[in-house]
Design an enzyme around this catalytic site. Sequence first.
Site: not given
Length: 127
Positions: A1-3, A72
């Site tokens: 889950m990249p932000l 992130t």
Amino acid sequence: MPLIRISLQKGTSQAHRAAIADGVYEALRETFNVPENDRFVTIHEHGDGDFIYDPTYMGIQRSDALVIIQATVSNTRAREQKQALYKRIVEKLTDKPGLRPEDIFINLVEVLPENWSFGHGVAQYVT
């Protein structure tokens, strides 16, 4: 889950910003095995005096078209995957929207899986 956080100077078109977001997402899907629809991106445009960078740090000649990409991510990827991601992002963004490789700055922030909550106040990665 990249932000994903994308920062650049004001003055680009919506299509230009969308191409950057799309390219980063595609590169993440290809190199980090990010699932379809796992897409969370914020784009920040900065006015005069609010986007400060060194135009020659590390011998790289940057222009005012500099784009700073911060992702992130969970700390689950190998060094080789990270290097592949950097390369793929540059390939995608030099193709569309036509950025110079020197103007693509990438930073990964790695966090433990328990540092994510996707809603409901629950740490979904914690079993």
